[in-house]
Design a protein around this motif. Structure first.
Motif, PDB file in Angstrom:
ATOM      1  N   ASP A 177       0.862  -0.913  -0.032  1.00  0.00           N
ATOM      2  CA  ASP A 177       0.085   0.038  -0.161  1.00  0.00           C
ATOM      3  C   ASP A 177       0.942   1.286   0.377  1.00  0.00           C
ATOM      4  O   ASP A 177       0.239   2.146  -0.727  1.00  0.00           O
ATOM      5  CB  ASP A 177      -0.978   0.094   1.018  1.00  0.00           C
ATOM      6  N   ARG A 178       1.806   1.438   0.668  1.00  0.00           N
ATOM      7  CA  ARG A 178       2.821   2.680   0.679  1.00  0.00           C
ATOM      8  C   ARG A 178       3.317   2.980  -1.120  1.00  0.00           C
ATOM      9  O   ARG A 178       3.783   3.624  -1.132  1.00  0.00           O
ATOM     10  CB  ARG A 178       3.724   2.605   1.513  1.00  0.00           C
ATOM     11  N   LEU A 179       4.058   1.538  -1.298  1.00  0.00           N
ATOM     12  CA  LEU A 179       3.978   1.813  -2.953  1.00  0.00           C
ATOM     13  C   LEU A 179       2.940   2.546  -4.172  1.00  0.00           C
ATOM     14  O   LEU A 179       3.165   3.212  -4.321  1.00  0.00           O
ATOM     15  CB  LEU A 179       4.261   0.320  -3.474  1.00  0.00           C
ATOM     16  N   ALA A 180       1.922   2.066  -3.709  1.00  0.00           N
ATOM     17  CA  ALA A 180       0.537   2.383  -4.128  1.00  0.00           C
ATOM     18  C   ALA A 180       0.555   3.344  -3.967  1.00  0.00           C
ATOM     19  O   ALA A 180       0.372   4.429  -5.136  1.00  0.00           O
ATOM     20  CB  ALA A 180      -0.777   1.449  -3.946  1.00  0.00           C
ATOM     21  N   GLN A 181       0.732   4.226  -3.269  1.00  0.00           N
ATOM     22  CA  GLN A 181       0.351   5.603  -2.115  1.00  0.00           C
ATOM     23  C   GLN A 181       1.398   6.799  -3.218  1.00  0.00           C
ATOM     24  O   GLN A 181       0.921   7.483  -3.511  1.00  0.00           O
ATOM     25  CB  GLN A 181      -0.099   5.602  -0.419  1.00  0.00           C
ATOM     26  N   GLU A 182       2.954   6.172  -2.867  1.00  0.00           N
ATOM     27  CA  GLU A 182       3.557   6.718  -3.404  1.00  0.00           C
ATOM     28  C   GLU A 182       3.320   7.125  -5.073  1.00  0.00           C
ATOM     29  O   GLU A 182       3.645   8.064  -5.431  1.00  0.00           O
ATOM     30  CB  GLU A 182       4.858   6.062  -2.992  1.00  0.00           C
ATOM     31  N   LEU A 183       3.149   5.695  -5.282  1.00  0.00           N
ATOM     32  CA  LEU A 183       2.905   6.205  -7.284  1.00  0.00           C
ATOM     33  C   LEU A 183       1.854   7.285  -7.550  1.00  0.00           C
ATOM     34  O   LEU A 183       1.616   7.813  -7.655  1.00  0.00           O
ATOM     35  CB  LEU A 183       2.969   4.921  -7.912  1.00  0.00           C
ATOM     36  N   VAL A 184       0.203   6.409  -6.845  1.00  0.00           N
ATOM     37  CA  VAL A 184      -0.884   7.123  -7.280  1.00  0.00           C
ATOM     38  C   VAL A 184      -1.353   7.763  -6.088  1.00  0.00           C
ATOM     39  O   VAL A 184      -2.148   7.270  -5.153  1.00  0.00           O
ATOM     40  CB  VAL A 184      -1.648   6.338  -7.826  1.00  0.00           C
ATOM     41  N   PRO A 185      -0.672   8.965  -4.592  1.00  0.00           N
ATOM     42  CA  PRO A 185      -1.647   9.302  -4.137  1.00  0.00           C
ATOM     43  C   PRO A 185      -3.093   9.722  -3.912  1.00  0.00           C
ATOM     44  O   PRO A 185      -3.433  10.217  -5.549  1.00  0.00           O
ATOM     45  CB  PRO A 185      -0.998  10.819  -3.815  1.00  0.00           C
ATOM     46  N   ASP A 186      -4.099   9.422  -3.099  1.00  0.00           N
ATOM     47  CA  ASP A 186      -4.894   9.796  -3.045  1.00  0.00           C
ATOM     48  C   ASP A 186      -5.523  11.256  -3.787  1.00  0.00           C
ATOM     49  O   ASP A 186      -6.694  11.043  -4.755  1.00  0.00           O
ATOM     50  CB  ASP A 186      -5.464  10.209  -1.547  1.00  0.00           C
ATOM     51  N   GLU A 187      -4.812  12.047  -3.666  1.00  0.00           N
ATOM     52  CA  GLU A 187      -4.733  14.042  -4.646  1.00  0.00           C
ATOM     53  C   GLU A 187      -5.099  13.258  -6.131  1.00  0.00           C
ATOM     54  O   GLU A 187      -5.666  14.004  -6.476  1.00  0.00           O
ATOM     55  CB  GLU A 187      -4.308  14.722  -3.905  1.00  0.00           C
ATOM     56  N   LEU A 188      -3.813  12.562  -6.052  1.00  0.00           N
ATOM     57  CA  LEU A 188      -3.777  12.271  -7.927  1.00  0.00           C
ATOM     58  C   LEU A 188      -5.028  11.375  -8.425  1.00  0.00           C
ATOM     59  O   LEU A 188      -5.899  11.895  -9.261  1.00  0.00           O
ATOM     60  CB  LEU A 188      -2.215  11.671  -8.394  1.00  0.00           C
ATOM     61  N   TRP A 189      -5.537  10.252  -7.609  1.00  0.00           N
ATOM     62  CA  TRP A 189      -6.357  10.048  -7.867  1.00  0.00           C
ATOM     63  C   TRP A 189      -7.600  10.529  -7.844  1.00  0.00           C
ATOM     64  O   TRP A 189      -8.478  10.562  -9.105  1.00  0.00           O
ATOM     65  CB  TRP A 189      -6.753   8.079  -7.344  1.00  0.00           C
ATOM     66  N   ARG A 190      -7.696  11.547  -6.956  1.00  0.00           N
ATOM     67  CA  ARG A 190      -9.399  12.027  -7.387  1.00  0.00           C
ATOM     68  C   ARG A 190      -9.400  13.045  -8.052  1.00  0.00           C
ATOM     69  O   ARG A 190     -10.268  13.375  -9.591  1.00  0.00           O
ATOM     70  CB  ARG A 190      -8.947  13.468  -6.076  1.00  0.00           C
ATOM     71  N   ILE A 191      -8.706  13.759  -9.411  1.00  0.00           N
ATOM     72  CA  ILE A 191      -8.081  14.057 -10.433  1.00  0.00           C
ATOM     73  C   ILE A 191      -8.750  12.625 -11.569  1.00  0.00           C
ATOM     74  O   ILE A 191      -8.349  12.985 -12.424  1.00  0.00           O
ATOM     75  CB  ILE A 191      -6.788  14.830 -11.289  1.00  0.00           C
ATOM     76  N   VAL A 192      -7.459  11.831 -11.543  1.00  0.00           N
ATOM     77  CA  VAL A 192      -7.485  10.324 -12.639  1.00  0.00           C
ATOM     78  C   VAL A 192      -9.171  10.127 -12.505  1.00  0.00           C
ATOM     79  O   VAL A 192      -9.288   9.768 -13.814  1.00  0.00           O
ATOM     80  CB  VAL A 192      -6.372   9.723 -12.115  1.00  0.00           C
ATOM     81  N   ALA A 193      -9.275   9.598 -11.499  1.00  0.00           N
ATOM     82  CA  ALA A 193     -10.519   8.460 -12.127  1.00  0.00           C
ATOM     83  C   ALA A 193     -11.831   9.179 -12.828  1.00  0.00           C
ATOM     84  O   ALA A 193     -12.020   8.346 -13.667  1.00  0.00           O
ATOM     85  CB  ALA A 193     -10.991   8.422 -10.594  1.00  0.00           C
ATOM     86  N   PRO A 194     -11.990  10.469 -12.482  1.00  0.00           N
ATOM     87  CA  PRO A 194     -12.947  10.698 -13.716  1.00  0.00           C
ATOM     88  C   PRO A 194     -13.167  11.260 -14.781  1.00  0.00           C
ATOM     89  O   PRO A 194     -13.135  11.030 -15.591  1.00  0.00           O
ATOM     90  CB  PRO A 194     -13.725  12.442 -12.890  1.00  0.00           C
ATOM     91  N   LEU A 195     -11.800  10.999 -15.171  1.00  0.00           N
ATOM     92  CA  LEU A 195     -10.730  11.212 -16.971  1.00  0.00           C
ATOM     93  C   LEU A 195     -11.115   9.875 -17.397  1.00  0.00           C
ATOM     94  O   LEU A 195     -10.416   9.475 -18.737  1.00  0.00           O
ATOM     95  CB  LEU A 195      -9.910  11.162 -16.302  1.00  0.00           C
ATOM     96  N   ILE A 196     -10.847   8.343 -16.433  1.00  0.00           N
ATOM     97  CA  ILE A 196     -10.495   7.351 -17.084  1.00  0.00           C
ATOM     98  C   ILE A 196     -11.838   6.779 -17.908  1.00  0.00           C
ATOM     99  O   ILE A 196     -13.149   7.160 -17.036  1.00  0.00           O
ATOM    100  CB  ILE A 196     -10.543   5.993 -16.169  1.00  0.00           C
ATOM    101  N   PRO A 197     -12.021   6.304 -18.881  1.00  0.00           N
ATOM    102  CA  PRO A 197     -12.672   5.730 -19.548  1.00  0.00           C
ATOM    103  C   PRO A 197     -13.289   4.348 -19.237  1.00  0.00           C
ATOM    104  O   PRO A 197     -13.147   4.123 -18.833  1.00  0.00           O
ATOM    105  CB  PRO A 197     -13.026   5.516 -21.020  1.00  0.00           C
TER     106      PRO A 197
END
Length: 119
Positions: free
Chosen positions: A3-23
């Motif tokens: 989970d630490r690696l996952a959070q480092e690669l894609v933090p929650d703040e980034l995922w909040r931006i990415v999630a609505p953009l993914i088809p």
């Protein structure tokens, strides 16, 4: 996956931006197929490959995403313009927070097409 690696690669703040953009993942009309894999897990695996420079075939199994799925979604997301839209969304987010200084900018000729024969 750690989970630490996952959070480092894609933090929650980034995922909040990415999630609505993914088809949305296409559902097969005939049903069947393999189980759906969470978009965040696939995105994290893709980010790992892109940031480490490792080959798709060397994607560690700890991501819980097959190499084929990660690569297939990367190609689909690229065709759908995800990376360009994500870049713009991150810039918008940074700009809205006052973290960008647009008083200086560079237009790279490799990025901006020059029209031939236009005076």
């Amino acid at each position: 996956m750690d989970d630490r690696l996952a959070q480092e690669l894609v933090p929650d703040e980034l995922w909040r931006i990415v999630a609505p953009l993914i088809p949305p993942q296409q559902v097969r009309p005939q049903g069947g197929g393999t189980r759906m894999v969470e978009a965040r897990a696939v995105f994290t695996a893709v980010v790992y490959v892109l940031t480490t420079g490792c080959a798709w075939r060397h994607l560690p199994p700890s991501f819980g995403v097959s190499r084929a799925t990660a690569h297939r979604r990367f190609v689909a997301w690229t065709k759908a313009g995800l990376w360009r839209r994500l870049h713009r969304a991150v810039l918008d987010e940074l700009g809205a927070g006052g973290h960008l200084d647009w008083s200086r900018a560079i237009a790279d000729a490799a990025s901006v097409r020059a029209n031939r024969g236009v005076n």
